[in-house]
Design a protein around this motif. Structure first.
Motif, PDB file in Angstrom:
ATOM      1  N   LYS A  99       7.080   4.626 -13.521  1.00  0.00           N
ATOM      2  CA  LYS A  99       6.252   3.424 -13.418  1.00  0.00           C
ATOM      3  C   LYS A  99       6.441   2.774 -12.050  1.00  0.00           C
ATOM      4  N   ALA A 100       7.663   2.713 -11.562  1.00  0.00           N
ATOM      5  CA  ALA A 100       7.936   2.130 -10.246  1.00  0.00           C
ATOM      6  C   ALA A 100       7.258   2.946  -9.149  1.00  0.00           C
ATOM      7  N   ASP A 101       7.257   4.272  -9.281  1.00  0.00           N
ATOM      8  CA  ASP A 101       6.567   5.118  -8.308  1.00  0.00           C
ATOM      9  C   ASP A 101       5.065   4.829  -8.308  1.00  0.00           C
ATOM     10  N   ASP A 102       4.490   4.677  -9.494  1.00  0.00           N
ATOM     11  CA  ASP A 102       3.060   4.354  -9.592  1.00  0.00           C
ATOM     12  C   ASP A 102       2.747   3.024  -8.920  1.00  0.00           C
ATOM     13  N   ILE A 103       3.586   2.037  -9.155  1.00  0.00           N
ATOM     14  CA  ILE A 103       3.375   0.714  -8.554  1.00  0.00           C
ATOM     15  C   ILE A 103       3.504   0.800  -7.035  1.00  0.00           C
ATOM     16  N   ALA A 104       4.487   1.560  -6.551  1.00  0.00           N
ATOM     17  CA  ALA A 104       4.669   1.716  -5.107  1.00  0.00           C
ATOM     18  C   ALA A 104       3.446   2.377  -4.476  1.00  0.00           C
ATOM     19  N   GLU A 105       2.888   3.360  -5.153  1.00  0.00           N
ATOM     20  CA  GLU A 105       1.681   4.019  -4.642  1.00  0.00           C
ATOM     21  C   GLU A 105       0.500   3.045  -4.614  1.00  0.00           C
ATOM     22  N   GLN A 106       0.374   2.216  -5.643  1.00  0.00           N
ATOM     23  CA  GLN A 106      -0.710   1.231  -5.671  1.00  0.00           C
ATOM     24  C   GLN A 106      -0.549   0.221  -4.533  1.00  0.00           C
ATOM     25  N   ILE A 107       0.663  -0.215  -4.302  1.00  0.00           N
ATOM     26  CA  ILE A 107       0.913  -1.173  -3.216  1.00  0.00           C
ATOM     27  C   ILE A 107       0.592  -0.537  -1.869  1.00  0.00           C
ATOM     28  N   ALA A 108       1.012   0.712  -1.683  1.00  0.00           N
ATOM     29  CA  ALA A 108       0.720   1.404  -0.423  1.00  0.00           C
ATOM     30  C   ALA A 108      -0.785   1.540  -0.220  1.00  0.00           C
ATOM     31  N   ALA A 109      -1.515   1.843  -1.281  1.00  0.00           N
ATOM     32  CA  ALA A 109      -2.972   1.965  -1.186  1.00  0.00           C
ATOM     33  C   ALA A 109      -3.604   0.616  -0.831  1.00  0.00           C
ATOM     34  N   GLU A 110      -3.103  -0.457  -1.421  1.00  0.00           N
ATOM     35  CA  GLU A 110      -3.620  -1.792  -1.118  1.00  0.00           C
ATOM     36  C   GLU A 110      -3.339  -2.167   0.342  1.00  0.00           C
ATOM     37  N   ILE A 111      -2.172  -1.827   0.818  1.00  0.00           N
ATOM     38  CA  ILE A 111      -1.824  -2.111   2.216  1.00  0.00           C
ATOM     39  C   ILE A 111      -2.750  -1.355   3.155  1.00  0.00           C
ATOM     40  N   GLU A 112      -2.982  -0.088   2.860  1.00  0.00           N
ATOM     41  CA  GLU A 112      -3.899   0.715   3.680  1.00  0.00           C
ATOM     42  C   GLU A 112      -5.308   0.140   3.648  1.00  0.00           C
ATOM     43  N   ALA A 113      -5.732  -0.338   2.494  1.00  0.00           N
ATOM     44  CA  ALA A 113      -7.073  -0.920   2.378  1.00  0.00           C
ATOM     45  C   ALA A 113      -7.189  -2.194   3.211  1.00  0.00           C
ATOM     46  N   VAL A 114      -6.143  -2.979   3.253  1.00  0.00           N
ATOM     47  CA  VAL A 114      -6.149  -4.210   4.033  1.00  0.00           C
ATOM     48  C   VAL A 114      -6.146  -3.907   5.535  1.00  0.00           C
ATOM     49  N   LYS A 115      -5.448  -2.850   5.932  1.00  0.00           N
ATOM     50  CA  LYS A 115      -5.378  -2.478   7.351  1.00  0.00           C
ATOM     51  C   LYS A 115      -6.744  -2.063   7.895  1.00  0.00           C
ATOM     52  N   LYS A 116      -7.594  -1.500   7.037  1.00  0.00           N
ATOM     53  CA  LYS A 116      -8.905  -1.009   7.495  1.00  0.00           C
ATOM     54  C   LYS A 116      -9.849  -2.112   7.666  1.00  0.00           C
TER      55      LYS A 116
END
Length: 67
Positions: free
Chosen positions: A50-67
């Motif tokens: 579950k923590a890995d899934d959350i970390a992946e979601q956070i990383a995806a959100e960060i990438e989306a904000v950077k674009k």
């Protein structure tokens, strides 16, 4: 702050309940230790995934904000 207090109270109650259950368990210590080990292993795997899934979601959100 209030949420943290509630979470700590619930966690404390859970630990107290678990300790009481261990002290009053009608089974052998060896069996109890095996059951605890199995529970910890299963729970650890579940929450690590579950923590890995959350970390992946956070990383995806960060990438989306950077674009």
């Amino acid at each position: 702050m209030k949420t943290t207090s509630v979470i700590l109270a619930v966690a404390g109650a859970a630990v107290a309940g678990a300790a009481t259950a261990l002290l009053l368990a009608p089974q052998s210590g060896r069996r109890t230790r095996r059951d605890i080990e199995r529970f910890i292993r299963d729970t650890r795997d579940k929450y690590c995934n579950k923590a890995d899934d959350i970390a992946e979601q956070i990383a995806a959100e960060i990438e989306a904000v950077k674009k």
